[in-house]
Design a protein around this motif. Structure first.
Motif, PDB file in Angstrom:
ATOM      1  N   ARG A  86       0.839  -1.210   0.000  1.00 43.04           N
ATOM      2  CA  ARG A  86       0.000   0.000   0.000  1.00 43.04           C
ATOM      3  C   ARG A  86       0.874   1.259   0.000  1.00 43.04           C
ATOM      4  N   GLN A  87       1.969   1.205   0.734  1.00 41.29           N
ATOM      5  CA  GLN A  87       2.875   2.352   0.755  1.00 41.29           C
ATOM      6  C   GLN A  87       3.496   2.580  -0.622  1.00 41.29           C
ATOM      7  N   ILE A  88       3.860   1.498  -1.299  1.00 40.64           N
ATOM      8  CA  ILE A  88       4.423   1.626  -2.645  1.00 40.64           C
ATOM      9  C   ILE A  88       3.390   2.252  -3.581  1.00 40.64           C
ATOM     10  N   ALA A  89       2.135   1.819  -3.447  1.00 43.61           N
ATOM     11  CA  ALA A  89       1.073   2.382  -4.285  1.00 43.61           C
ATOM     12  C   ALA A  89       0.918   3.885  -4.058  1.00 43.61           C
ATOM     13  N   ALA A  90       1.162   4.338  -2.841  1.00 46.53           N
ATOM     14  CA  ALA A  90       0.985   5.752  -2.507  1.00 46.53           C
ATOM     15  C   ALA A  90       2.160   6.620  -2.944  1.00 46.53           C
ATOM     16  N   LEU A  91       3.265   5.994  -3.314  1.00 44.89           N
ATOM     17  CA  LEU A  91       4.448   6.758  -3.714  1.00 44.89           C
ATOM     18  C   LEU A  91       4.314   7.263  -5.148  1.00 44.89           C
ATOM     19  N   PRO A  92       5.015   8.357  -5.480  1.00 44.83           N
ATOM     20  CA  PRO A  92       4.994   8.850  -6.860  1.00 44.83           C
ATOM     21  C   PRO A  92       5.561   7.801  -7.816  1.00 44.83           C
ATOM     22  N   ASP A  93       5.002   7.734  -9.009  1.00 42.40           N
ATOM     23  CA  ASP A  93       5.483   6.819 -10.041  1.00 42.40           C
ATOM     24  C   ASP A  93       6.746   7.425 -10.658  1.00 42.40           C
ATOM     25  N   PRO A  94       7.870   6.712 -10.601  1.00 38.62           N
ATOM     26  CA  PRO A  94       9.103   7.294 -11.155  1.00 38.62           C
ATOM     27  C   PRO A  94       9.168   7.274 -12.678  1.00 38.62           C
ATOM     28  N   ILE A  95       8.357   6.408 -13.301  1.00 34.28           N
ATOM     29  CA  ILE A  95       8.466   6.228 -14.752  1.00 34.28           C
ATOM     30  C   ILE A  95       7.939   7.461 -15.486  1.00 34.28           C
ATOM     31  N   GLY A  96       8.750   7.949 -16.399  1.00 37.35           N
ATOM     32  CA  GLY A  96       8.392   9.140 -17.160  1.00 37.35           C
ATOM     33  C   GLY A  96       8.844  10.434 -16.523  1.00 37.35           C
ATOM     34  N   GLU A  97       9.405  10.363 -15.307  1.00 38.97           N
ATOM     35  CA  GLU A  97       9.890  11.570 -14.643  1.00 38.97           C
ATOM     36  C   GLU A  97      11.062  12.166 -15.434  1.00 38.97           C
TER      37      GLU A  97
END
Length: 417
Positions: A86-97
């Motif tokens: 759940r914590q991973i889901a709440a983190l910003p997605d790094p892909i495309g940054e």
């Protein structure tokens, strides 16, 4: 199908999944992670039953107390695994940054952008929670994952992998984004090491023998995680009450993990005052003390420390203790025997703390805190795929950003060279 053909087929499917997963929308990946977390909670009884089989087999085989602790699952540990997802889901997605953008004098606009590796192979030992941490981090960072856990945890790992893979499929992830290699034969590892056509990077997580085998024999690129021969140094200017609390936590809170303290170094000016109070508490908690001559003279329960003890990752309730004459001697000892994982100094002397921070070569260096915090969950990464002790690309707890590469996207208006 023989082992090689079986693993190659798994690799091929992972590669196909990675093409789509790398461009999967963030909301779908987050939905998958939350559904995976819920699936773990809903299947607690099944997972515990499978883990019980592994525990019984491990006890019959005479696995060490430390290994059994790593293998053990309970409701809290499963709940923690779910919370990590759940914590991973709440983190910003790094892909495309876009990590960097600039324009050249010729008008070309150049962006540096985060992208997935593609397929990540994880080889690990007797830690069922790694199945969840690795899968979750790989999915959020757009990587397909090929898992191969130790034979000691085969039933637990298979159960967990099947549950989270099914949940991921139901959420809309590409099929085969999460795969588990359920071959006990060690040949499976050797095949993965050479699977360059399908695996983009390998990450080993386990003891020194496993990591050495992967690093020395792989043709697939490897991100090396390391063993943790971690030290706590108590300086002459330390708050001894604080030192006592940190030492007990670093050694006994969970001794079978890589960020637990293995060696205690104490300055000669305060060792008597510290150890006279601390030693009985450590002994009452089941800690075996292996000490230098001064330590043995002060602590009746202490046994002589051998030269090997200074370089050993015990992963058990065993503590090597050495009295040192100076900060210089402490730093030199850590330089000689440390594994560049986690090191700590307990001191109220600012100058000494800064020397320690600057001169100690390790992934994580602490002032007045337990080494047990070297952990992706504790760092706010939502779990980790391992603690990297190398210096290339990633170091320390490896979260989402460390599971990405970069590519350059260039915008032009007809420029030619």
């Amino acid at each position: 199908m023989d082992n090689k053909a079986y693993i190659e087929e798994k690799g091929k499917r992972s590669k196909e999944a990675a093409r789509t997963l790398g461009n999967t929308a963030t909301n779908i990946k987050n939905k998958a992670l939350n559904m995976m977390a819920e699936a773990l909670i809903q299947n607690v009884s099944f997972i515990l039953n499978e883990n019980k089989k592994d525990m019984e087999t491990g006890q019959d085989k005479g696995l060490s107390r430390a290994m059994l602790d790593r293998l053990l699952l309970n409701e809290k540990r499963i709940a923690d695994m779910a919370e990590g997802l759940r914590q991973i889901a709440a983190l910003p997605d790094p892909i495309g940054e876009v990590t960097k953008g600039f324009q050249r004098p010729n008008g070309l606009r150049i962006n540096q952008v985060r992208v997935p590796f593609g397929v990540i192979g994880i080889i690990y030992e007797a830690r069922p929670n790694v199945t969840v941490d690795a899968a979750g981090l790989c999915i959020k960072s757009g990587n397909a994952v090929l898992l191969r856990g130790g034979s000691e945890a085969l039933n637990s790992n298979k159960a967990i992998a099947e549950i989270i893979a099914k949940a991921g499929d139901a959420a809309g992830l590409p099929e085969n984004s999460i795969q588990y290699i359920d071959i006990k034969d060690r040949e499976a590892v050797n095949i993965m090491l050479k699977l360059n056509s399908y695996i983009d990077v390998l990450i080993p997580r386990g003891g020194a023998g496993l990591i050495r085998n992967v690093v020395q024999n792989a043709t697939v690129p490897v991100i090396e995680t390391g063993v943790g021969n971690c030290h706590v140094y108590v300086d002459s200017d330390a708050d001894l009450s604080m030192a006592e609390d940190i030492i007990i936590n670093a050694k006994t809170q969970r001794p079978a993990v890589c960020n637990a303290m293995e060696t205690l170094l104490v300055h000669k000016d305060c060792y008597k005052e510290l150890l006279e109070k601390l030693a009985p508490k450590l002994v009452s908690l089941g800690v075996e003390i292996r000490g230098c001559e001064k330590t043995q003279a002060l602590i009746k329960a202490a046994v002589p420390a051998s030269k090997e003890d200074w370089s050993t990752e015990f992963l058990d309730l065993i503590l090597a203790v050495k009295i040192v004459d100076s900060l210089d001697e402490a730093i030199e000892h850590i330089y000689k025997y440390g594994t560049k994982h986690s090191e700590a100094i307990i001191t109220n002397n600012y100058f000494n703390s800064q020397r320690f921070l600057k001169e100690i070569d390790a992934a994580a260096v602490y002032v007045n805190a337990s080494t047990r915090f070297t952990d992706g969950f504790e760092f706010g990464f939502g779990g980790e795929i391992g603690i990297s002790t190398q210096k290339l690309h990633a170091r320390g707890p490896m979260g989402l950003e460390q599971l990405t590469s970069i590519k350059y996207m260039i915008y032009g208006e007809g420029q030619v060279r």
